[in-house]
Design a protein around this motif. Structure first.
Motif, PDB file in Angstrom:
ATOM      1  N   UNK A   1      19.831 -18.504  45.570  1.00  0.00           N
ATOM      2  CA  UNK A   1      19.981 -19.718  44.762  1.00  0.00           C
ATOM      3  C   UNK A   1      21.351 -19.688  44.097  1.00  0.00           C
ATOM      4  N   UNK A   2      21.874 -20.834  43.756  1.00  0.00           N
ATOM      5  CA  UNK A   2      23.167 -20.920  43.093  1.00  0.00           C
ATOM      6  C   UNK A   2      22.974 -20.685  41.600  1.00  0.00           C
ATOM      7  N   UNK A   3      23.345 -19.490  41.137  1.00  0.00           N
ATOM      8  CA  UNK A   3      23.153 -19.118  39.744  1.00  0.00           C
ATOM      9  C   UNK A   3      23.877 -20.019  38.773  1.00  0.00           C
ATOM     10  N   UNK A   4      25.066 -20.463  39.124  1.00  0.00           N
ATOM     11  CA  UNK A   4      25.835 -21.335  38.231  1.00  0.00           C
ATOM     12  C   UNK A   4      25.087 -22.644  37.988  1.00  0.00           C
ATOM     13  N   UNK A   5      24.578 -23.228  39.059  1.00  0.00           N
ATOM     14  CA  UNK A   5      23.865 -24.501  38.932  1.00  0.00           C
ATOM     15  C   UNK A   5      22.571 -24.319  38.136  1.00  0.00           C
ATOM     16  N   UNK A   6      21.905 -23.184  38.313  1.00  0.00           N
ATOM     17  CA  UNK A   6      20.697 -22.918  37.537  1.00  0.00           C
ATOM     18  C   UNK A   6      21.022 -22.677  36.062  1.00  0.00           C
ATOM     19  N   UNK A   7      22.090 -21.945  35.807  1.00  0.00           N
ATOM     20  CA  UNK A   7      22.399 -21.513  34.442  1.00  0.00           C
ATOM     21  C   UNK A   7      23.025 -22.589  33.574  1.00  0.00           C
ATOM     22  N   UNK A   8      23.887 -23.398  34.116  1.00  0.00           N
ATOM     23  CA  UNK A   8      24.665 -24.340  33.291  1.00  0.00           C
ATOM     24  C   UNK A   8      23.820 -25.205  32.358  1.00  0.00           C
ATOM     25  N   UNK A   9      22.753 -25.843  32.834  1.00  0.00           N
ATOM     26  CA  UNK A   9      21.997 -26.690  31.908  1.00  0.00           C
ATOM     27  C   UNK A   9      21.231 -25.907  30.837  1.00  0.00           C
ATOM     28  N   UNK A  10      21.160 -24.594  30.993  1.00  0.00           N
ATOM     29  CA  UNK A  10      20.381 -23.784  30.058  1.00  0.00           C
ATOM     30  C   UNK A  10      21.245 -22.983  29.085  1.00  0.00           C
TER      31      UNK A  10
ATOM     32  N   UNK B   1      15.111 -10.027  26.636  1.00  0.00           N
ATOM     33  CA  UNK B   1      14.137 -10.998  27.148  1.00  0.00           C
ATOM     34  C   UNK B   1      14.699 -12.412  27.273  1.00  0.00           C
ATOM     35  N   UNK B   2      15.869 -12.660  26.713  1.00  0.00           N
ATOM     36  CA  UNK B   2      16.391 -14.031  26.665  1.00  0.00           C
ATOM     37  C   UNK B   2      16.519 -14.666  28.051  1.00  0.00           C
ATOM     38  N   UNK B   3      17.139 -14.020  29.045  1.00  0.00           N
ATOM     39  CA  UNK B   3      17.227 -14.696  30.355  1.00  0.00           C
ATOM     40  C   UNK B   3      15.864 -15.059  30.948  1.00  0.00           C
ATOM     41  N   UNK B   4      14.904 -14.128  30.895  1.00  0.00           N
ATOM     42  CA  UNK B   4      13.597 -14.443  31.483  1.00  0.00           C
ATOM     43  C   UNK B   4      12.884 -15.536  30.700  1.00  0.00           C
ATOM     44  N   UNK B   5      13.070 -15.591  29.381  1.00  0.00           N
ATOM     45  CA  UNK B   5      12.471 -16.645  28.568  1.00  0.00           C
ATOM     46  C   UNK B   5      13.086 -18.002  28.901  1.00  0.00           C
ATOM     47  N   UNK B   6      14.392 -18.056  29.033  1.00  0.00           N
ATOM     48  CA  UNK B   6      15.088 -19.319  29.301  1.00  0.00           C
ATOM     49  C   UNK B   6      14.744 -19.863  30.691  1.00  0.00           C
ATOM     50  N   UNK B   7      14.504 -18.975  31.650  1.00  0.00           N
ATOM     51  CA  UNK B   7      14.227 -19.390  33.024  1.00  0.00           C
ATOM     52  C   UNK B   7      12.764 -19.274  33.422  1.00  0.00           C
ATOM     53  N   UNK B   8      11.862 -19.081  32.444  1.00  0.00           N
ATOM     54  CA  UNK B   8      10.470 -18.808  32.787  1.00  0.00           C
ATOM     55  C   UNK B   8       9.811 -19.924  33.586  1.00  0.00           C
ATOM     56  N   UNK B   9      10.244 -21.169  33.414  1.00  0.00           N
ATOM     57  CA  UNK B   9       9.635 -22.262  34.173  1.00  0.00           C
ATOM     58  C   UNK B   9      10.079 -22.272  35.624  1.00  0.00           C
ATOM     59  N   UNK B  10      11.286 -21.770  35.900  1.00  0.00           N
ATOM     60  CA  UNK B  10      11.815 -21.738  37.272  1.00  0.00           C
ATOM     61  C   UNK B  10      11.537 -20.419  37.987  1.00  0.00           C
ATOM     62  N   UNK B  11      11.612 -19.332  37.236  1.00  0.00           N
ATOM     63  CA  UNK B  11      11.530 -18.003  37.833  1.00  0.00           C
ATOM     64  C   UNK B  11      10.517 -17.147  37.080  1.00  0.00           C
ATOM     65  N   UNK B  12       9.235 -17.468  37.211  1.00  0.00           N
ATOM     66  CA  UNK B  12       8.223 -16.678  36.505  1.00  0.00           C
ATOM     67  C   UNK B  12       8.153 -15.263  37.064  1.00  0.00           C
ATOM     68  N   UNK B  13       7.678 -14.363  36.227  1.00  0.00           N
ATOM     69  CA  UNK B  13       7.573 -12.972  36.686  1.00  0.00           C
ATOM     70  C   UNK B  13       6.455 -12.788  37.659  1.00  0.00           C
TER      71      UNK B  13
END
Length: 75
Positions: free
Chosen positions: A30-39, A63-75
């Motif tokens: 996945x394109x990390x930049x596109x995923x990260x920018x809006x967050x 925990x911040x990255x996993x919390x911010x992306x939990x809706x897209x990339x759940x554990x």
């Protein structure tokens, strides 16, 4: 109109490292930049909190990255 979005160019090195590692581990292909920018605003807000404020949310700085992306990339 003034630009209010954070950009990865101005992120502190440790934020970028943590997000890059998180995305490399969980979002291969996945394109990390596109995923990260809006967050980035969410990351900045969480990084601005004290350790005790994060703890009250059940979080640590790690925990911040996993919390911010939990809706897209759940554990």
């Amino acid at each position: 109109m003034a630009e209010t979005d954070l950009t990865t160019r101005f992120m502190p090195a440790n934020w970028r490292r943590d997000m890059d590692l998180f995305l490399a581990e969980r979002a291969a292909g996945m394109n990390g930049y596109i995923l990260a920018r809006p967050r980035l605003a969410s990351v900045a807000h969480l990084e601005s909190l004290s350790e005790s404020e994060l703890a009250a949310m059940g979080l640590t700085r790690a925990d911040i990255p996993s919390f911010v992306f939990e809706d897209l990339l759940p554990e």
